[in-house]
Design a protein around this motif. Structure first.
Motif, PDB file in Angstrom:
ATOM      1  N   GLN A 201      -3.168 -36.515 -48.661  1.00 16.48           N
ATOM      2  CA  GLN A 201      -2.823 -35.914 -47.940  1.00 16.48           C
ATOM      3  C   GLN A 201      -4.392 -35.330 -47.077  1.00 16.48           C
ATOM      4  O   GLN A 201      -5.134 -34.865 -48.368  1.00 16.48           O
ATOM      5  CB  GLN A 201      -2.613 -34.887 -49.090  1.00 16.48           C
ATOM      6  CG  GLN A 201      -1.095 -35.111 -49.010  1.00 16.48           C
ATOM      7  CD  GLN A 201      -0.180 -33.268 -50.162  1.00 16.48           C
ATOM      8  OE1 GLN A 201      -1.055 -32.890 -50.014  1.00 16.48           O
ATOM      9  NE2 GLN A 201      -0.161 -34.190 -51.631  1.00 16.48           N
ATOM     10  N   SER A 225       2.762 -44.274 -44.703  1.00 15.28           N
ATOM     11  CA  SER A 225       2.917 -42.090 -45.539  1.00 15.28           C
ATOM     12  C   SER A 225       2.201 -41.080 -45.361  1.00 15.28           C
ATOM     13  O   SER A 225       2.004 -39.798 -45.962  1.00 15.28           O
ATOM     14  CB  SER A 225       3.646 -41.905 -46.113  1.00 15.28           C
ATOM     15  OG  SER A 225       4.563 -43.595 -46.040  1.00 15.28           O
ATOM     16  N   THR A 227      -0.340 -38.126 -44.576  1.00 17.32           N
ATOM     17  CA  THR A 227       0.280 -37.127 -43.666  1.00 17.32           C
ATOM     18  C   THR A 227      -1.101 -35.761 -43.213  1.00 17.32           C
ATOM     19  O   THR A 227      -2.410 -35.793 -44.912  1.00 17.32           O
ATOM     20  CB  THR A 227       0.633 -35.541 -44.556  1.00 17.32           C
ATOM     21  OG1 THR A 227       1.687 -36.298 -45.381  1.00 17.32           O
ATOM     22  CG2 THR A 227       1.024 -34.314 -44.108  1.00 17.32           C
ATOM     23  N   SER A 229      -3.702 -34.287 -40.207  1.00 16.93           N
ATOM     24  CA  SER A 229      -3.216 -32.989 -38.784  1.00 16.93           C
ATOM     25  C   SER A 229      -4.528 -34.205 -38.235  1.00 16.93           C
ATOM     26  O   SER A 229      -3.512 -34.346 -36.357  1.00 16.93           O
ATOM     27  CB  SER A 229      -5.198 -32.031 -38.657  1.00 16.93           C
ATOM     28  OG  SER A 229      -6.764 -32.615 -39.214  1.00 16.93           O
ATOM     29  N   ALA A 248       3.625 -42.867 -40.834  1.00 13.80           N
ATOM     30  CA  ALA A 248       2.623 -41.413 -41.090  1.00 13.80           C
ATOM     31  C   ALA A 248       2.830 -40.469 -40.162  1.00 13.80           C
ATOM     32  O   ALA A 248       3.376 -40.203 -39.448  1.00 13.80           O
ATOM     33  CB  ALA A 248       1.311 -42.174 -40.691  1.00 13.80           C
ATOM     34  N   ARG A 249       1.864 -39.186 -40.696  1.00 14.04           N
ATOM     35  CA  ARG A 249       2.714 -37.773 -40.019  1.00 14.04           C
ATOM     36  C   ARG A 249       1.325 -37.545 -39.191  1.00 14.04           C
ATOM     37  O   ARG A 249       0.485 -36.765 -40.470  1.00 14.04           O
ATOM     38  CB  ARG A 249       3.324 -37.220 -40.965  1.00 14.04           C
ATOM     39  CG  ARG A 249       4.676 -37.888 -41.498  1.00 14.04           C
ATOM     40  CD  ARG A 249       6.187 -37.584 -40.773  1.00 14.04           C
ATOM     41  NE  ARG A 249       6.939 -37.507 -40.710  1.00 14.04           N
ATOM     42  CZ  ARG A 249       7.517 -39.831 -40.866  1.00 14.04           C
ATOM     43  NH1 ARG A 249       6.191 -41.090 -40.214  1.00 14.04           N
ATOM     44  NH2 ARG A 249       8.663 -39.662 -41.265  1.00 14.04           N
ATOM     45  N   SER A 251      -0.726 -34.522 -36.800  1.00 12.79           N
ATOM     46  CA  SER A 251       0.100 -32.979 -36.510  1.00 12.79           C
ATOM     47  C   SER A 251      -1.176 -33.026 -35.470  1.00 12.79           C
ATOM     48  O   SER A 251       0.240 -32.195 -34.752  1.00 12.79           O
ATOM     49  CB  SER A 251       0.161 -31.966 -37.366  1.00 12.79           C
ATOM     50  OG  SER A 251      -1.582 -31.723 -37.269  1.00 12.79           O
TER      51      SER A 251
END
Length: 505
Positions: A201, A225, A227, A229, A248-249, A251
């Motif tokens: 994270q 996976s 997370t 910015s 992957a996320r 933003s």
């Protein structure tokens, strides 16, 4: 507290400076002699036992002071294992230009800010550690061991700017499940071994501009996976091995501008895997073509930036969704949208995907439609049908060639008009040069070569010419048969093309 007689002079300096947080500098002032790479040659005047440091950090010198106690040491040779596993450390630990004979271990510890800058050590174990501050390893060298931050929690930033990590095993940085509350800064980081961050994270982002990660037989960066910015892998970032970002996320930006993705050794593995990844902005304007495949199946981005180096010989695109696409050329100037060569290049890009899938073509066509370039969208959909044709049976391929040549699968209906005009002109010229024979008992209008040709090309109904005249010469008669057949083919192709267009087939 350690007895006074057990402390060497440099250790006494560190011990006495600790309560006031005063820095202790054991360097000689000669750059070559002070280089931590030569730390194994430093003598007793620069040697501090790790047991002394551990005793201070665990409350060994509780002398009252108006200042904030902290351990600040520069230019020391630290002997013995600095083992702080599970410790509760309420003081800053700041070491610079030091040489460690053995690894630093903080497994499960709870600490304040830790700095190990411009130093040399065999490795750092900080799994499950909770660091209530920064963790600064700028320009340090980890030789023979790795940096482990598995399931660690760092409140401040993690800095690996300019660090070098040469691990003996597969991973140089082992940090699955890492939780950061600030950014991870790895500018110009160099590793022998991969960087492993699955499930991390990173709300402050991961910045690896200019980093060089070498794991040519496997995975250079594993951030499945994750997370974050921002994932900034740009400006000379080089990965020898696969960059894997499955699920992957991101933003904001996933940035590879100016990066080099070399993939696994000899192209045995993919260069980039973004399977099911999500990002607002994906910049794939690479410095050179990747040497392995790129897999973006199921990925979703709002903006895609690419250049002439973005796509290797094999690209997995099925399910890749993007809202807008922009090509950057020399000097990173945006390419004019809708330039024909751009459409051709992107169609070629889609054609590099193994097998046939309609979705990548439809996605690109939809992107062109949204910016008002319907002609480009039709070119893309025509290319889709030509690709699909290669998967059909021989009969299907033959009929596909007919549809392509006559109406462009419905995306070029003007081709039917061009064929019709050409055949009318041919028939009129040939029939004008020959005299037909009138069918006995049939009156009617005199022979009109132009009208007669049209009558042959119209499959249904008639203009009253072809039933009244026939040819004694075989040449015009066979041309008449050919025009009748051509009329049926054109009519069928037009109907099939119109149906395909209406259905967006």
């Amino acid at each position: 507290m350690l007895p006074d007689i057990e402390l060497t002079p440099p250790e006494r300096r560190v011990w006495d400076a600790f309560p006031e947080g005063r820095p202790v500098d054991l360097r000689t002032g000669e750059p070559e002699a002070d280089d931590p790479a030569r730390g194994d040659r430093w003598g007793a005047d620069r040697t501090v036992r790790s047991a002394v440091l551990a005793a201070l950090l665990l409350g060994g010198n509780p002398e009252p002071s108006a200042a904030v106690a902290s351990l600040r040491l520069t230019g020391a040779r630290i002997t013995g294992p600095l083992d702080l596993d599970g410790a509760e450390i309420n003081h800053v630990l700041w070491l610079e230009h030091c040489f460690f004979e053995e690894p630093l271990s903080l497994y499960g510890a709870s600490t304040r800010t830790i700095g190990v800058k411009d130093s040399r050590l065999p490795g750092i174990e900080a799994g499950l550690a909770r660091i209530q501050g920064r963790f600064d390893l700028k320009r340090s060298v980890l030789e023979g061991g790795r940096l482990s931050l598995v399931n660690a929690h760092v409140v401040g930033e993690l800095s690996l700017n300019g660090a070098r990590i040469a691990a003996d095993g597969k991973w140089a940085v082992f940090a699955g499940g890492l939780v950061m509350e600030s950014g991870v800064f790895c500018t110009n980081l160099t590793t022998r071994g991969g960087v492993r961050l699955p499930g991390a994270q990173l709300p402050g982002g991961l910045f690896m501009r200019g980093a060089r990660i070498s794991s040519p037989d496997g995975v250079a960066l594993a951030a499945d996976s994750v997370t974050a910015s921002t994932l900034d892998l740009s400006e000379g970032f080089t990965a020898e091995g696969t960059v894997r970002l499955r699920g992957a996320r991101v933003s904001d930006n996933l940035n590879f501008a100016g990066a080099r993705l070399k993939g696994a050794r000899d192209g045995a593995g993919p260069a980039l895997v973004c399977l099911q990844a999500q990002a607002t902005d994906l910049d794939l304007s690479l410095a050179e073509p990747p040497t392995g495949a790129i897999d973006v199946r199921g990925a979703q981005v709002s903006f895609l930036h690419e250049n002439e180096h973005s796509w290797p010989d094999v690209v997995e695109l099925d399910g890749f969704v993007y809202g807008a696409i922009e090509m950057t050329g020399a000097g990173r100037r945006p390419e004019a949208v809708g330039r024909r060569e751009g459409v051709i290049r992107r169609v070629d890009w889609i054609g590099r995907s193994p097998g046939y899938s309609p979705q990548p073509y439809e996605q690109l066509a939809d992107c062109y439609r949204r910016v008002g370039h319907d002609d480009d969208a039709r070119r893309v959909l025509l290319a889709k049908q030509r690709h699909r044709r290669r998967t059909l049976s021989p009969a299907g391929r033959a009929w596909g060639h007919v549809l392509d040549a006559t109406v462009g699968y419905g995306y070029r209906p003007w081709l039917a008009g061009a064929w019709l005009l050409s055949l009318v002109l041919l028939g009129t010229l040939v029939f004008t040069a020959h005299d037909p024979t009138q069918v006995e008992g049939n009156g009617g209008a005199p022979f009109q070569p132009f009208v007669y040709t049209l009558d042959l090309l119209i499959p249904i109904g008639g203009l009253g010419q072809r039933t009244n005249w026939y040819w004694a010469d075989t040449g015009p008669q066979w041309l008449a048969y050919g025009l009748i057949a051509a009329g049926w083919v054109l009519t069928t192709a037009v109907l099939a093309g119109v149906t395909r267009t209406v259905n967006r087939g």
